[in-house]
Design a protein around this motif. Structure first.
Motif, mmCIF file in Angstrom:
data_model
loop_
_atom_site.group_PDB
_atom_site.id
_atom_site.type_symbol
_atom_site.label_atom_id
_atom_site.label_comp_id
_atom_site.label_asym_id
_atom_site.label_seq_id
_atom_site.Cartn_x
_atom_site.Cartn_y
_atom_site.Cartn_z
ATOM 1 N N THR A 186 0.805 -1.238 0.000
ATOM 2 C CA THR A 186 0.000 0.000 0.000
ATOM 3 C C THR A 186 0.833 1.281 0.000
ATOM 4 O O THR A 186 0.271 2.373 -0.005
ATOM 5 C CB THR A 186 -0.997 0.059 1.180
ATOM 6 N N ASP A 207 3.133 -7.280 -6.565
ATOM 7 C CA ASP A 207 2.203 -6.638 -7.488
ATOM 8 C C ASP A 207 2.119 -5.154 -7.182
ATOM 9 O O ASP A 207 2.450 -4.703 -6.082
ATOM 10 C CB ASP A 207 0.811 -7.278 -7.413
ATOM 11 N N ASP A 209 -0.486 -1.595 -7.685
ATOM 12 C CA ASP A 209 -1.866 -1.141 -7.867
ATOM 13 C C ASP A 209 -1.819 0.221 -8.548
ATOM 14 O O ASP A 209 -1.251 1.176 -8.020
ATOM 15 C CB ASP A 209 -2.552 -1.039 -6.505
ATOM 16 N N ASN A 213 -6.352 -0.945 -10.668
ATOM 17 C CA ASN A 213 -6.023 -2.180 -11.369
ATOM 18 C C ASN A 213 -4.734 -2.765 -10.808
ATOM 19 O O ASN A 213 -3.799 -2.045 -10.471
ATOM 20 C CB ASN A 213 -5.864 -1.926 -12.865
ATOM 21 N N SER A 214 -4.685 -4.091 -10.723
ATOM 22 C CA SER A 214 -3.526 -4.775 -10.178
ATOM 23 C C SER A 214 -2.708 -5.399 -11.305
ATOM 24 O O SER A 214 -3.254 -6.003 -12.230
ATOM 25 C CB SER A 214 -3.958 -5.867 -9.196
ATOM 26 N N TYR A 215 -1.384 -5.242 -11.226
ATOM 27 C CA TYR A 215 -0.464 -5.825 -12.195
ATOM 28 C C TYR A 215 0.587 -6.623 -11.437
ATOM 29 O O TYR A 215 1.065 -6.177 -10.380
ATOM 30 C CB TYR A 215 0.189 -4.738 -13.035
ATOM 31 N N GLY A 216 0.942 -7.795 -11.970
ATOM 32 C CA GLY A 216 1.766 -8.708 -11.195
ATOM 33 C C GLY A 216 3.072 -9.103 -11.854
ATOM 34 O O GLY A 216 3.534 -8.478 -12.813
ATOM 35 N N GLY A 234 1.135 -3.350 -4.064
ATOM 36 C CA GLY A 234 -0.089 -4.119 -3.883
ATOM 37 C C GLY A 234 -0.128 -4.784 -2.518
ATOM 38 O O GLY A 234 0.669 -4.472 -1.622
#
Length: 280
Positions: A186, A207, A209, A213-216, A234
């Motif tokens: 966060t 990940d 944020d 939207n989340s990207y990993g 994330g």
């Protein structure tokens, strides 16, 4: 204006060298990645996945930057350079008009995690003399803040609310920059970029944020126009490579380890290598 994501690419499993397992993002024909040509991630806890390494092979017309998170690599080349980097270090090589080199894991390396990046050279610099430089972890620039750690290899990094950080590698052309960022869950960080620059983020751990939207892991994010980029860790936090560079805007013709501007120049590179006219 904060940049927004324009494209997302997934790194693809592949093999290189003498059977080394890698994940690759290739950008030879992606204008949004200019001047970055390719990113390979090498990551395995099993020595058999990388033990054979990258035996002697040629390059011309491009630059390589190897950055190790864990494990050791030995570089040797036809100019007589030999260097070893361990966890946290980097190696830079400009192939210029031609060089033959090898990259092999150290004997004590049981697990390996690192990256090799290819950067393009402008046409005017492709036939310059080759160059090489070791950068141990103690020479890199480091910045720790609340919920983040930043390591700069190349370029100036202007992080909001902190002092600026300048990487020690000034040889990358044209004005390319690389940094390694770790974010706790966060935590959000904003850094400044130049309007004309290409800007990319490669996620190697956890990940991020962005805009809900989340990207990993093993995703490459390409950003649009703007003068800042904001990243938020994330739920698992994130480890990412931050990449910037001023686009060269020249035609790229790629054949194996050679990166030139025309097919005729590629044919010349092959002839020169086969006839032994590379740097020795």
């Amino acid at each position: 204006m904060n940049r927004e994501i324009q494209q997302v690419f997934n790194a693809q499993p592949s093999m290189d060298g003498a059977g080394v397992a890698i994940h690759r993002v290739a950008g030879f024909e992606k204008a949004a990645m200019d001047p970055i040509l390719m990113i390979d991630e090498l990551r395995s806890e099993h020595r058999e996945d990388f033990a054979a390494g990258f035996p002697p092979h040629p390059h011309r017309g491009m630059q390589t930057l190897t950055y190790m998170k864990h494990g050791g690599i030995i570089h040797e080349d036809s100019l007589g350079n030999r260097g070893e980097i361990q966890s946290g270090g980097a190696q830079y090589m400009s192939a210029g008009k031609g060089i033959i080199h090898s990259e092999m894991p150290t004997q004590d390396t049981a697990g390996l995690h690192g990256f090799q990046l290819w950067f393009n050279l402008p046409a005017a610099q492709k036939m310059q003399a080759p160059r090489y430089r070791d950068l141990p972890v103690t020479e890199l620039a480091h910045l720790a803040g609340r919920g983040f750690n930043l390591t700069a290899v190349s370029g100036d990094w202007h992080v909001a609310g902190t002092s600026n950080l300048e990487g020690p590698l000034s040889e990358l052309a044209p004005q390319a920059a690389l940094a390694d960022l770790n974010l706790e869950p966060t935590v959000e960080l904003t850094f400044a970029v130049q309007l004309e620059e290409s800007v990319m983020v490669y996620i190697y751990n956890g990940d991020v944020d962005l805009g809900g939207n989340s990207y990993g892991e093993r995703q490459m994010l390409l950003f649009g126009a703007g003068d800042t980029v904001s990243l938020k860790g994330g739920i698992h936090g994130a480890g990412v490579l931050l990449l910037r560079g001023r686009p060269i805007g020249e035609r790229v013709v790629h054949y194996g380890p050679f990166v030139m501007n025309t097919e005729a120049e590629i044919e010349e590179a092959i002839r020169d290598y086969q006839s032994g006219r590379f740097a020795a």
